[in-house]
Design a protein around this motif. Structure first.
Motif, PDB file in Angstrom:
ATOM      1  N   GLN A 238       0.853  -1.186   0.000  1.00 26.51           N
ATOM      2  CA  GLN A 238       0.000   0.000   0.000  1.00 26.51           C
ATOM      3  C   GLN A 238       0.892   1.241   0.000  1.00 26.51           C
ATOM      4  OE1 GLN A 238      -3.441  -0.242  -0.036  1.00 26.51           O
ATOM      5  NE2 GLN A 238      -3.203  -2.473  -0.112  1.00 26.51           N
ATOM      6  N   ASP A 239       0.348   2.337  -0.492  1.00 30.43           N
ATOM      7  CA  ASP A 239       1.077   3.602  -0.451  1.00 30.43           C
ATOM      8  C   ASP A 239       1.437   3.914   1.004  1.00 30.43           C
ATOM      9  OD1 ASP A 239       1.952   6.283  -1.479  1.00 30.43           O
ATOM     10  OD2 ASP A 239       0.360   6.908  -0.101  1.00 30.43           O
ATOM     11  N   ARG A 240       2.722   4.050   1.268  1.00 34.45           N
ATOM     12  CA  ARG A 240       3.169   4.163   2.657  1.00 34.45           C
ATOM     13  C   ARG A 240       2.820   5.517   3.271  1.00 34.45           C
ATOM     14  NH1 ARG A 240       8.972   3.322   2.800  1.00 34.45           N
ATOM     15  NH2 ARG A 240       8.772   2.699   4.985  1.00 34.45           N
ATOM     16  N   THR A 241       2.746   6.557   2.454  1.00 33.06           N
ATOM     17  CA  THR A 241       2.294   7.846   2.970  1.00 33.06           C
ATOM     18  C   THR A 241       0.840   7.746   3.435  1.00 33.06           C
ATOM     19  OG1 THR A 241       3.793   8.977   1.451  1.00 33.06           O
ATOM     20  CG2 THR A 241       2.055  10.298   2.445  1.00 33.06           C
ATOM     21  N   GLY A 242       0.054   6.985   2.696  1.00 36.86           N
ATOM     22  CA  GLY A 242      -1.332   6.761   3.092  1.00 36.86           C
ATOM     23  C   GLY A 242      -1.446   5.976   4.383  1.00 36.86           C
ATOM     24  N   ILE A 243      -0.573   4.996   4.563  1.00 33.85           N
ATOM     25  CA  ILE A 243      -0.561   4.235   5.816  1.00 33.85           C
ATOM     26  C   ILE A 243      -0.255   5.169   6.985  1.00 33.85           C
ATOM     27  CG2 ILE A 243       0.545   2.358   7.084  1.00 33.85           C
ATOM     28  CD1 ILE A 243       1.263   1.078   4.376  1.00 33.85           C
ATOM     29  N   MET A 244       0.741   6.012   6.778  1.00 34.28           N
ATOM     30  CA  MET A 244       1.135   6.967   7.821  1.00 34.28           C
ATOM     31  C   MET A 244      -0.039   7.898   8.163  1.00 34.28           C
ATOM     32  SD  MET A 244       3.802   8.229   9.593  1.00 34.28           S
ATOM     33  CE  MET A 244       4.067   9.748  10.517  1.00 34.28           C
ATOM     34  N   LYS A 245      -0.696   8.412   7.137  1.00 29.97           N
ATOM     35  CA  LYS A 245      -1.811   9.351   7.339  1.00 29.97           C
ATOM     36  C   LYS A 245      -2.962   8.668   8.079  1.00 29.97           C
ATOM     37  CE  LYS A 245      -3.878  13.382   6.371  1.00 29.97           C
ATOM     38  NZ  LYS A 245      -5.202  13.216   6.973  1.00 29.97           N
ATOM     39  N   GLU A 246      -3.270   7.439   7.689  1.00 30.14           N
ATOM     40  CA  GLU A 246      -4.345   6.705   8.360  1.00 30.14           C
ATOM     41  C   GLU A 246      -4.052   6.550   9.847  1.00 30.14           C
ATOM     42  OE1 GLU A 246      -5.775   2.063   8.814  1.00 30.14           O
ATOM     43  OE2 GLU A 246      -4.726   2.640   6.976  1.00 30.14           O
ATOM     44  N   HIS A 247      -2.847   6.164  10.154  1.00 29.47           N
ATOM     45  CA  HIS A 247      -2.486   5.938  11.555  1.00 29.47           C
ATOM     46  C   HIS A 247      -2.465   7.254  12.329  1.00 29.47           C
ATOM     47  CE1 HIS A 247      -0.784   3.755  14.922  1.00 29.47           C
ATOM     48  NE2 HIS A 247       0.191   4.646  15.009  1.00 29.47           N
ATOM     49  N   LEU A 248      -1.858   8.269  11.746  1.00 25.39           N
ATOM     50  CA  LEU A 248      -1.771   9.564  12.425  1.00 25.39           C
ATOM     51  C   LEU A 248      -3.156  10.103  12.749  1.00 25.39           C
ATOM     52  CD1 LEU A 248      -0.190  12.047  13.400  1.00 25.39           C
ATOM     53  CD2 LEU A 248      -0.201  12.879  11.033  1.00 25.39           C
ATOM     54  N   ASP A 249      -4.073  10.019  11.806  1.00 22.76           N
ATOM     55  CA  ASP A 249      -5.427  10.529  12.041  1.00 22.76           C
ATOM     56  C   ASP A 249      -6.099   9.811  13.208  1.00 22.76           C
ATOM     57  OD1 ASP A 249      -5.131  12.327   9.992  1.00 22.76           O
ATOM     58  OD2 ASP A 249      -6.324  11.204   8.535  1.00 22.76           O
ATOM     59  N   ARG A 250      -5.899   8.498  13.270  1.00 17.71           N
ATOM     60  CA  ARG A 250      -6.547   7.729  14.338  1.00 17.71           C
ATOM     61  C   ARG A 250      -5.936   8.063  15.707  1.00 17.71           C
ATOM     62  NH1 ARG A 250      -7.989   1.584  12.637  1.00 17.71           N
ATOM     63  NH2 ARG A 250      -9.052   1.764  14.664  1.00 17.71           N
ATOM     64  N   VAL A 251      -4.624   8.228  15.744  1.00 17.69           N
ATOM     65  CA  VAL A 251      -3.973   8.545  17.017  1.00 17.69           C
ATOM     66  C   VAL A 251      -4.351   9.959  17.464  1.00 17.69           C
ATOM     67  CG1 VAL A 251      -1.779   8.801  18.237  1.00 17.69           C
ATOM     68  CG2 VAL A 251      -2.080   6.936  16.593  1.00 17.69           C
ATOM     69  N   CYS A 252      -4.394  10.897  16.509  1.00 21.78           N
ATOM     70  CA  CYS A 252      -4.787  12.271  16.857  1.00 21.78           C
ATOM     71  C   CYS A 252      -6.224  12.319  17.378  1.00 21.78           C
ATOM     72  CB  CYS A 252      -4.630  13.189  15.643  1.00 21.78           C
ATOM     73  SG  CYS A 252      -2.913  13.593  15.254  1.00 21.78           S
ATOM     74  N   GLU A 253      -7.076  11.481  16.837  1.00 20.19           N
ATOM     75  CA  GLU A 253      -8.456  11.412  17.319  1.00 20.19           C
ATOM     76  C   GLU A 253      -8.496  10.964  18.785  1.00 20.19           C
ATOM     77  OE1 GLU A 253     -12.666   9.092  16.241  1.00 20.19           O
ATOM     78  OE2 GLU A 253     -10.915   8.891  14.927  1.00 20.19           O
ATOM     79  N   ILE A 254      -7.654   9.980  19.125  1.00 17.47           N
ATOM     80  CA  ILE A 254      -7.577   9.538  20.514  1.00 17.47           C
ATOM     81  C   ILE A 254      -7.051  10.669  21.397  1.00 17.47           C
ATOM     82  CG2 ILE A 254      -6.500   7.901  22.116  1.00 17.47           C
ATOM     83  CD1 ILE A 254      -6.339   5.913  19.743  1.00 17.47           C
ATOM     84  N   CYS A 255      -6.047  11.392  20.889  1.00 18.45           N
ATOM     85  CA  CYS A 255      -5.494  12.517  21.661  1.00 18.45           C
ATOM     86  C   CYS A 255      -6.560  13.563  21.953  1.00 18.45           C
ATOM     87  CB  CYS A 255      -4.332  13.157  20.896  1.00 18.45           C
ATOM     88  SG  CYS A 255      -2.829  12.160  20.855  1.00 18.45           S
ATOM     89  N   ARG A 256      -7.342  13.904  20.938  1.00 16.90           N
ATOM     90  CA  ARG A 256      -8.391  14.909  21.129  1.00 16.90           C
ATOM     91  C   ARG A 256      -9.430  14.430  22.130  1.00 16.90           C
ATOM     92  NH1 ARG A 256      -7.242  15.833  15.555  1.00 16.90           N
ATOM     93  NH2 ARG A 256      -8.745  14.257  14.900  1.00 16.90           N
ATOM     94  N   LYS A 257      -9.711  13.138  22.113  1.00 14.94           N
ATOM     95  CA  LYS A 257     -10.678  12.563  23.052  1.00 14.94           C
ATOM     96  C   LYS A 257     -10.245  12.813  24.492  1.00 14.94           C
ATOM     97  CE  LYS A 257     -12.753   8.117  24.390  1.00 14.94           C
ATOM     98  NZ  LYS A 257     -12.849   6.664  24.033  1.00 14.94           N
ATOM     99  N   TYR A 258      -8.925  12.797  24.719  1.00 16.49           N
ATOM    100  CA  TYR A 258      -8.392  12.991  26.069  1.00 16.49           C
ATOM    101  C   TYR A 258      -7.818  14.398  26.263  1.00 16.49           C
ATOM    102  CZ  TYR A 258      -9.304   8.083  26.738  1.00 16.49           C
ATOM    103  OH  TYR A 258      -9.953   6.869  26.857  1.00 16.49           O
ATOM    104  N   ASP A 259      -8.289  15.317  25.434  1.00 16.89           N
ATOM    105  CA  ASP A 259      -7.986  16.743  25.596  1.00 16.89           C
ATOM    106  C   ASP A 259      -6.491  17.052  25.469  1.00 16.89           C
ATOM    107  OD1 ASP A 259      -8.893  19.334  25.899  1.00 16.89           O
ATOM    108  OD2 ASP A 259      -8.576  19.349  28.065  1.00 16.89           O
ATOM    109  N   PHE A 260      -5.849  16.406  24.488  1.00 16.38           N
ATOM    110  CA  PHE A 260      -4.454  16.671  24.180  1.00 16.38           C
ATOM    111  C   PHE A 260      -4.335  17.353  22.823  1.00 16.38           C
ATOM    112  CE2 PHE A 260      -3.027  13.108  27.099  1.00 16.38           C
ATOM    113  CZ  PHE A 260      -2.223  13.909  27.901  1.00 16.38           C
TER     114      PHE A 260
END
Length: 624
Positions: A238-260
């Motif tokens: 898979q396009d590795r930039t896309g893999i990175m973006k997918e993961h980053l978005d999910r982790v940032c979502e968790i961060c926002r959930k915990y007010d980070f």
């Protein structure tokens, strides 16, 4: 000296900082702090009265340090930082987990330097209650320790920022069998795997219960093989930039959930975009596709402690502007060159890098203090690099005299004395700033006396004479009055120089004596010189243990213990092998029969090589 501070907010902390100035005379000082809306500090001292104007609390403490560092002098001075956020990052993941008491001492130093951020780099050295293997046996911080550190930092107006990893640099956790389903490879988490995101939510929830601030550094750097391990087997390429973006978005979502509010190291955006995978290879006119870019409000940390080229820094700042509206600059203190600090490279890269940041208006900086390959360099060595980094934030240009004055007034250290530690590795005239990060001291310390991998490189370099001269210069430092911690540091490095003076060319001399069949010289080696070297090593070993236990938790020291113990073992073996040959010279010493080769093709240079397991032997140490 007695301090009377006309603002109770600063009374206790001012008295804490006073202990760093034991030479201050016994007179009374009355200090009048005054908050101003304008950034910067002003200090006016006349007699026993001091007025300090400040905007941020750390500006008050920086001014206080100037007053206490010049006892008996009247002062009229003002300055303002080029930065809004200025800090340092302590690596507590490469075996050396700084004690909470040590971190608190450095908080006091940061306050005196006028720094308002402390990033605690912890890959797996903190608690995640649901994952007992995370940081097991590694000296991880408890939640209460982190809270204690944070409370202490807050007293001085310093924010403690968690600096963790959420993609790569997870090797120490992923070694445990319970993590098998979470591995892309042995260092990288498996993007898309549900168990990974359950784990990451547990991680960030745990961090939230320890830290109270909003900022969090979630890593994401150096995932070189992202998507090429188990991910590839499960999903195909898979396009590795896309893999990175997918993961980053999910982790940032968790961060926002915990007010980070998250920030990440920026390098993967550059490495994935460049044809050769290099951080600096992306051309200045490169444009990322919109779908690949991070959210504009995500903070990118541009780390660079390698360049002495203004053009490179300018290009990288320009490219970061295409990806984010928020950028931090991370420079480096070069505490990770091997067993001694690389001050020359730290000062030169900091000088050039911060000059460009000032021009660009990039006003958020921190100094990284990495501890690569086992935290072999004591953290106490960071003071010179850290002071220079801080002064670059407050001065347009930091002169040698300015650095000298600040080191003396704040820490009682002569900067010319501590610069001697730079000489362990920096003595090749063709590279005066040691920008190639040569580390002959580590190579000479660990290489085998009978199978010297680097003997071909060391030939003709004068290492023995160099370290003998360093012994004498460090002895001169020890003859002066020194602060207790600095004295211990100098004593350790003086003993290290003495040991290297005996061992650095041991392999060359043994090989020459054997080739010449000089039995008398070889007998002296076995009966006198190697035993004398072992006696030095025993002292060196004890001194290093004392430094470690003073700074760090005991977990992790076992690695240093094993490494120094290995030197002892191989020296003893060398003496035995030589003695056996002297008793029966018809049987050749096969180790000394073999012709030496140069490690690097360029015979006239020593470069950087910082992997213990590849220095100590040419045999297989850690692979199948």
């Amino acid at each position: 000296m007695k301090l009377i501070v006309k603002d109770l907010k600063f009374q206790e902390t001012s008295e804490i900082l006073l202990k760093h100035f034991p030479e201050a005379p016994g007179e009374e000082l009355v200090i009048y702090p005054e908050y101003t809306e304008k950034s910067g500090l002003k200090v006016l001292k006349y007699g026993n009265n001091v007025k300090i104007q400040y905007h941020q609390d750390v500006e008050y403490y920086r001014a206080l340090g100037m007053v206490l560092g010049h006892p008996g002098e009247d002062i009229s001075y003002s300055e303002a930082a080029y930065t809004s956020r200025l800090g340092t990052m302590f690596d507590c993941s490469r075996n050396g987990v700084l004690k909470a008491t040590t971190v608190k001492r450095y908080i006091e130093y940061l306050a005196l330097l006028g720094m308002n951020d402390l990033l605690l780099y912890t890959e797996d050295t903190y608690e995640i209650p649901k994952h007992p293997h995370f940081g097991a046996l590694r000296g991880r911080y408890t939640k209460e320790e982190i809270r204690e550190i944070e409370r202490y930092a807050a007293k001085f107006g310093i924010e403690l920022v968690p600096c963790i990893q959420t993609l790569a640099h997870m090797r120490m956790f992923l070694r445990w069998p319970v993590t098998e389903k979470m591995r892309d490879n042995g260092d990288i988490l498996l993007v898309g795997e549900p168990a990974v995101y359950e784990f990451l939510e547990d991680m960030i929830r745990s961090v939230r219960t320890s830290f109270s601030g909003r900022r969090i550094h979630i890593g994401m750097d150096e995932a070189f093989q992202l998507g090429l391990g188990n991910y590839l087997r499960k999903n195909g390429y898979q396009d590795r930039t896309g893999i990175m973006k997918e993961h980053l978005d999910r982790v940032c979502e968790i961060c926002r959930k915990y007010d980070f509010d998250p920030m990440i190291w920026s390098d993967m955006y550059f490495m994935l975009a460049s044809e050769d995978g290099g951080y600096y290879s992306v051309s200045e006119d490169y444009e990322w596709q919109e779908k690949d870019k991070p959210d504009r409000d995500l903070t990118l940390v541009y780390w660079d402690y390698y360049n002495a080229s203004e053009d490179v820094y300018r290009k990288m700042v320009h490219l970061h502007g295409k990806l984010s509206d928020n950028m931090y600059f991370a420079g480096g203190g070069w505490t990770w060159n091997g067993i001694a600090p690389n001050y020359s490279r730290a000062l030169e890269t900091t000088r050039v890098g911060t000059k460009v940041m000032k021009e660009a208006g990039a006003d958020k900086w921190f100094c990284t203090l990495w501890q690569d390959d086992g935290a072999e360099t004591p953290m106490e060595t960071c003071l010179l690099s850290l002071t220079y980094f801080a002064e670059c934030a407050y001065e347009k240009e930091v002169t040698k005299e300015r650095l000298q004055d600040r080191m003396k007034e704040l820490f009682g250290i002569d900067s010319e004395d501590i610069m001697l530690l730079d000489r362990f590795d920096n003595f090749q005239p063709e590279d005066p700033h040691n920008l190639k990060s040569a580390n002959p001291s580590k190579l000479a310390l660990y290489q085998d006396p009978m199978l010297g991998i680097f003997d071909g490189q060391f030939k003709g370099k004068g290492l023995k004479e160099h370290y003998h001269e360093l012994v004498e210069k460090l002895e001169q430092c020890l003859a002066k009055e020194q602060p207790p911690r600095v004295r211990k540091l100098f004593a350790y490095y003086q003993k290290l120089a003495a040991f290297l003076a005996e061992k650095a060319e041991m392999g060359l001399e043994l090989k020459s004596d054997y080739d010449n069949q000089d039995r008398e010289r070889l007998r002296i080696w076995a009966e006198k010189r190697i035993p004398a070297c072992l006696a030095l090593l025993e002292e060196l070993h004890s001194m290093r243990e004392e430094l470690w236990m003073d700074e760090c938790k005991p977990q992790g020291y076992e690695v240093i213990d094993v490494r120094l113990g290995g030197i002892r073992s191989r020296l003893e073996s060398a003496a035995k092998r030589i003695s056996a040959w002297l008793s029966n010279p018809e049987q050749p010493l096969e180790e000394l029969e073999e012709k030496r080769v140069c490690f690097w093709p360029e015979e006239d240079r020593i470069y950087s090589f910082n992997r213990w397991e590849q220095i100590v032997s040419a045999s297989n140490m850690n692979a199948l």
